[in-house]
Design an enzyme around this catalytic site. Sequence first.
Site, PDB file in Angstrom:
ATOM      1  N   HIS A  18       0.766  -1.378   0.081  1.00 25.96           N
ATOM      2  CA  HIS A  18      -0.038  -0.123  -0.094  1.00 25.96           C
ATOM      3  C   HIS A  18       0.906   1.125  -0.031  1.00 25.96           C
ATOM      4  O   HIS A  18       1.319   1.790   1.007  1.00 25.96           O
ATOM      5  CB  HIS A  18      -0.844  -0.025   1.184  1.00 25.96           C
ATOM      6  N   HIS A  20       1.068   5.028  -2.379  1.00 26.36           N
ATOM      7  CA  HIS A  20       0.630   5.730  -3.481  1.00 26.36           C
ATOM      8  C   HIS A  20       1.711   6.430  -4.017  1.00 26.36           C
ATOM      9  O   HIS A  20       2.458   7.231  -3.749  1.00 26.36           O
ATOM     10  CB  HIS A  20      -0.403   7.075  -2.850  1.00 26.36           C
ATOM     11  N   ASP A  22       1.454   9.108  -6.052  1.00 25.84           N
ATOM     12  CA  ASP A  22       1.304  10.601  -5.853  1.00 25.84           C
ATOM     13  C   ASP A  22       1.306  11.068  -4.250  1.00 25.84           C
ATOM     14  O   ASP A  22       1.435  12.048  -4.130  1.00 25.84           O
ATOM     15  CB  ASP A  22      -0.036  11.124  -6.449  1.00 25.84           C
ATOM     16  N   GLY A 179      -9.757   8.024  -1.477  1.00 27.35           N
ATOM     17  CA  GLY A 179     -10.510   9.276  -1.270  1.00 27.35           C
ATOM     18  C   GLY A 179     -11.010   9.287  -0.037  1.00 27.35           C
ATOM     19  O   GLY A 179     -11.088   8.336   0.789  1.00 27.35           O
ATOM     20  N   HIS A 206     -10.143   0.816   0.109  1.00 27.08           N
ATOM     21  CA  HIS A 206      -9.749   1.502   1.336  1.00 27.08           C
ATOM     22  C   HIS A 206     -10.822   1.475   2.303  1.00 27.08           C
ATOM     23  O   HIS A 206     -11.989   2.189   1.822  1.00 27.08           O
ATOM     24  CB  HIS A 206      -9.208   2.960   1.033  1.00 27.08           C
ATOM     25  N   GLU A 209     -10.640   3.376   7.932  1.00 30.14           N
ATOM     26  CA  GLU A 209      -9.545   4.440   8.190  1.00 30.14           C
ATOM     27  C   GLU A 209     -10.341   5.295   8.791  1.00 30.14           C
ATOM     28  O   GLU A 209     -10.252   5.407  10.032  1.00 30.14           O
ATOM     29  CB  GLU A 209      -8.877   4.633   6.816  1.00 30.14           C
ATOM     30  N   ASP A 299       1.683   3.891   2.930  1.00 31.78           N
ATOM     31  CA  ASP A 299       0.797   4.936   2.357  1.00 31.78           C
ATOM     32  C   ASP A 299       1.289   5.842   1.546  1.00 31.78           C
ATOM     33  O   ASP A 299       1.259   5.772   0.302  1.00 31.78           O
ATOM     34  CB  ASP A 299      -0.138   5.252   3.693  1.00 31.78           C
TER      35      ASP A 299
HETATM   36  O1  LIG Z   1      -4.836   6.955   3.480  1.00 33.21           O
HETATM   37  C1  LIG Z   1      -5.525   7.436   2.386  1.00 33.21           C
HETATM   38  N1  LIG Z   1      -6.989   7.245   2.451  1.00 33.21           N
HETATM   39  C2  LIG Z   1      -7.816   7.742   1.198  1.00 33.21           C
HETATM   40  N2  LIG Z   1      -7.489   7.960   0.097  1.00 33.21           N
HETATM   41  C3  LIG Z   1      -6.025   8.224   0.108  1.00 33.21           C
HETATM   42  C4  LIG Z   1      -5.112   7.874   1.094  1.00 33.21           C
HETATM   43  N3  LIG Z   1      -3.798   8.215   0.760  1.00 33.21           N
HETATM   44  C5  LIG Z   1      -4.042   8.777  -0.738  1.00 33.21           C
HETATM   45  N4  LIG Z   1      -5.067   8.796  -0.923  1.00 33.21           N
HETATM   46  C6  LIG Z   1      -5.822   9.283  -2.160  1.00 33.21           C
HETATM   47  O2  LIG Z   1      -5.398   8.505  -3.108  1.00 33.21           O
HETATM   48  C7  LIG Z   1      -5.422   9.253  -4.463  1.00 33.21           C
HETATM   49  C8  LIG Z   1      -4.763   8.506  -5.506  1.00 33.21           C
HETATM   50  O3  LIG Z   1      -3.519   7.738  -5.107  1.00 33.21           O
HETATM   51  C9  LIG Z   1      -4.589  10.211  -3.666  1.00 33.21           C
HETATM   52  O4  LIG Z   1      -4.552  11.388  -4.801  1.00 33.21           O
HETATM   53  C10 LIG Z   1      -5.318  10.599  -2.706  1.00 33.21           C
HETATM   54  O5  LIG Z   1      -6.255  11.383  -2.742  1.00 33.21           O
HETATM   55 ZN   LIG Z   2      -3.963   4.767   1.008  1.00 37.41          ZN
END
Ligand SMILES: O=c1[nH]cnc2c1ncn2[C@@H]1O[C@H](CO)[C@@H](O)[C@H]1O
Ligand SMILES: [Zn+2]
Length: 361
Positions: A18, A20, A22, A179, A206, A209, A299
């Site tokens: 996990h 991301h 970005d 998101g 997701h 959380e 994350d």
């Molecule tokens: O921990 C999280 N929980 C929910 N959404 C997340 C988390 N980290 C990142 N993103 C979302 O996932 C998109 C794509 O990678 C990111 O742009 C962010 O808005």
């Molecule tokens: Zn995430």
Amino acid sequence: MAAIAYSDIVPAPKALLHDHLDGGLRPATIVELADAVGHELPATDPAALGEWFVAAADSGSLERYLETFAHTVAVMQTEEGLFRVARECALDLAADGVVYAEVRYAPEQHLERGLTLDQVVDAVHAGFTAGMAEAAAQGTPIRVGVLLTAMRHAARSQEIAELAVRYRDSGVVGFDIAGAEAGFPPTRHLDAFEYLQRENFHFTIHAGEAFGLPSIWQAIQWCGADRLGHGVRLVDDITGTPESGETVLGRLAAYVRDKRIPLELCPSSNVQTGAAPSIAEHPIGLLHDLRFRVTVNTDNRLMSGTSMSREMALLSEAFGWGWAELQWLTINAMKSAFIPYDERLAIINDVIKPGYAKLIG
Ligand SMILES: O=c1[nH]cnc2c1ncn2[C@@H]1O[C@H](CO)[C@@H](O)[C@H]1O
Ligand SMILES: [Zn+2]
């Protein structure tokens, strides 16, 4: 037992499920790319920008944490930007001793300057391919698989699910939704999940959380998720503690443990969004003691100023975990990966077990 030092953990083989794309840019890269596309940043010195991300994400709320992504997504709107970020991601993970990683991003967020969804996926794929080749040449081989994410507040999940399946033989190994969680239950995207199941494809969601048990329950029992992104609120369905000998699992927690559904836990991220009060009080300790299928993850390395080695070092310090626990976490992650079974087994037997055997001594 003394905690294992960060510097000792770096060379140990690690698996990451996990992360991301970005959420893991190098601050210096953001500065350069922002300059090239004319995007205004809150700081232009790389060190100050890195600190800004961690401080801004340290907000106590998932919604505010997610606002920081505006500055990374803004510089990932061209083929050059996407290629560079993906290449550097593979290199940074490999340098941290990660041997297998699943990295996710939402293609629909990278269309602002006219790229098509296919161009986005192709550019990221090319970047990862280049990064993996360089990492192997440097003696730190890594395999990176991609998860395509759909944004849960948007309405493109079916399209992104179809994109993921179309690219399943070109580096994409799964699908995800991300998101803001509250107000956007996974069942909004049921069509996409049912489509993926009919295609025999893999997905994580997701859930659990920023919102609790109903979200986890829907992700598993309505949507059919293979894994839970976070899932940390599952502890709301557990009463008592192992020490008191009276731990009772509710129906949902028991189901998740019995089915060995992997939990993609992200300790530092959870502390920043308020899902856990501190690393020491993070439910990962209890979930480990109860033998859930626990995995540890980054994350967003940029927003948390972290890495796999750092997360493991924090856990070693907080819970007294030694090499045996770190190996357990790593094998749990590898068992839960979305690549084929024989390929997972090869990494466990040829890379992870020999790597930890040397460390355990
Ligand atoms: O921990 C999280 N929980 C929910 N959404 C997340 C988390 N980290 C990142 N993103 C979302 O996932 C998109 C794509 O990678 C990111 O742009 C962010 O808005
Ligand atoms: Zn995430």
